[in-house]
Scaffold this active site. Structure first.
Site, mmCIF file in Angstrom:
data_model
loop_
_atom_site.group_PDB
_atom_site.id
_atom_site.type_symbol
_atom_site.label_atom_id
_atom_site.label_comp_id
_atom_site.label_asym_id
_atom_site.label_seq_id
_atom_site.Cartn_x
_atom_site.Cartn_y
_atom_site.Cartn_z
ATOM 1 N N TYR A 136 5.402 -7.951 -6.476
ATOM 2 C CA TYR A 136 6.108 -9.202 -6.176
ATOM 3 C C TYR A 136 6.295 -9.272 -4.667
ATOM 4 O O TYR A 136 7.157 -8.591 -4.108
ATOM 5 C CB TYR A 136 7.444 -9.205 -6.926
ATOM 6 C CG TYR A 136 8.279 -10.464 -6.827
ATOM 7 C CD1 TYR A 136 7.828 -11.619 -6.198
ATOM 8 C CD2 TYR A 136 9.552 -10.498 -7.390
ATOM 9 C CE1 TYR A 136 8.599 -12.755 -6.124
ATOM 10 C CE2 TYR A 136 10.344 -11.632 -7.334
ATOM 11 C CZ TYR A 136 9.876 -12.761 -6.703
ATOM 12 O OH TYR A 136 10.661 -13.883 -6.634
ATOM 13 N N LYS A 165 2.388 -11.427 -7.295
ATOM 14 C CA LYS A 165 3.158 -12.673 -7.334
ATOM 15 C C LYS A 165 3.517 -12.996 -5.893
ATOM 16 O O LYS A 165 4.254 -12.255 -5.244
ATOM 17 C CB LYS A 165 4.415 -12.512 -8.189
ATOM 18 C CG LYS A 165 5.290 -13.759 -8.255
ATOM 19 C CD LYS A 165 6.504 -13.507 -9.150
ATOM 20 C CE LYS A 165 7.302 -14.785 -9.378
ATOM 21 N NZ LYS A 165 8.280 -15.057 -8.314
#
Length: 291
Positions: A136, A165
């Site tokens: 992330y 992400k």
């Protein structure tokens, strides 16, 4: 890359009861609402889910409730990131236990950890479970920004790293991630830029406003895949008109107010977030009617 990791993934909101505990019934309702819309999966316990404001046990409760509600119908990604590696490993193992398809983690924050510390944090987590990891990249929140070179080095350490992400407006970097030799799945993070992320190679998106208008983002994704950019842009503008109103009143609280009006009790956000104003709630009720 497994196609089950492509597409539209709501970053699941966490509903609370009046006493502040997690509302399992509303978790189930929210998952069902979005499964019926046709989402490809869910990203559970991240920023939108107020994951950093939950205890480890509460995060486990959220994983269990959402996995049970999903019942294997869509792809489930558990955000296990936290400042403490041991807690992240505990959460990763539990996510695997209750049936999640992958884990994800934001870089450890607050202490300005060295790259070596961050790299080993990720390796410790991925080596603790035999399901894939999606990094992330959220530099505004973590204070650490992955580069293509850093990502290449990380992905070379383990084949369990499968994706990123990407929650920044640096879409050049998104494109650079897509040019990596590891061929990661890359998710667009900012909802208001979904079509732009797709144009730079994103394989899908993970977003908070998908909770209440997933159909608009599914349309953007499908129109883009068909090459109908005009129709995709029109849907992005529809979504952005809603997003601009959410921002005025606090995005997460406003999203919860919309879902309240749609019949899914969400409660307030956890402190120190502030409750939505009466004016904001009235506006969100109007938006719910328009959806």
């Amino acid at each position: 890359m497994d196609s089950k990791f492509k597409g539209v993934f709501p970053a699941l909101l966490t509903p609370f009861k009046a006493d502040g505990s997690i509302n399992d019934d509303s978790v189930a309702k929210l998952v069902e609402y979005n499964v019926r819309k046709g989402v490809d999966g869910f990203y559970v316990g991240g920023s939108t889910g107020e994951g950093m404001l939950l205890t480890v046990d509460e995060r486990k409760q959220l994983f269990r409730a959402s996995a049970e509600a999903n019942a294997g119908r869509t792809t489930m990604i558990a955000h296990v990131g936290t400042i403490c590696t041991d807690h992240a490993i505990e959460l990763a193992k539990y996510a695997k236990e209750v049936g999640f398809d992958a884990i994800s983690a934001v870089a450890p924050y607050y202490y300005s950890f060295s790259y070596d510390a961050i790299k080993n944090y990720y390796l410790d987590i991925v080596n603790s479970v035999d399901i894939p990891m999606i990094i992330y990249n959220f530099p505004n929140a973590s204070g650490f920004n992955f580069t293509k070179a850093i990502a290449e080095e990380m992905f070379a350490c383990s084949d369990r790293f499968i994706g990123i992400k990407h929650t920044t407006s640096d879409l050049f970097l998104l494109q650079q991630f897509k040019s990596m030799s590891a061929k990661p799945v890359v998710y667009n993070g900012w909802d208001e830029m979904f079509i732009a992320g797709l144009s730079m190679g994103a394989d899908g998106g993970i977003g908070s406003t998908y909770n209440l208008m997933a159909d608009k983002f599914i349309d953007i994704y499908n129109y883009f895949q068909k090459g109908d950019l005009r129709a995709a842009q029109a849907k992005q503008l529809e979504a952005n008109a809603v997003i601009s109103e959410l921002i005025k009143y606090g995005v997460f609280a406003a999203e919860k107010a919309v879902l309240d009006a749609l019949g899914i009790p969400m409660g307030d956000c956890r402190r120190p977030f502030r409750p939505i104003s009466d004016e904001g709630r009235a506006k969100m009720t109007q938006i719910a009617k328009s959806l």
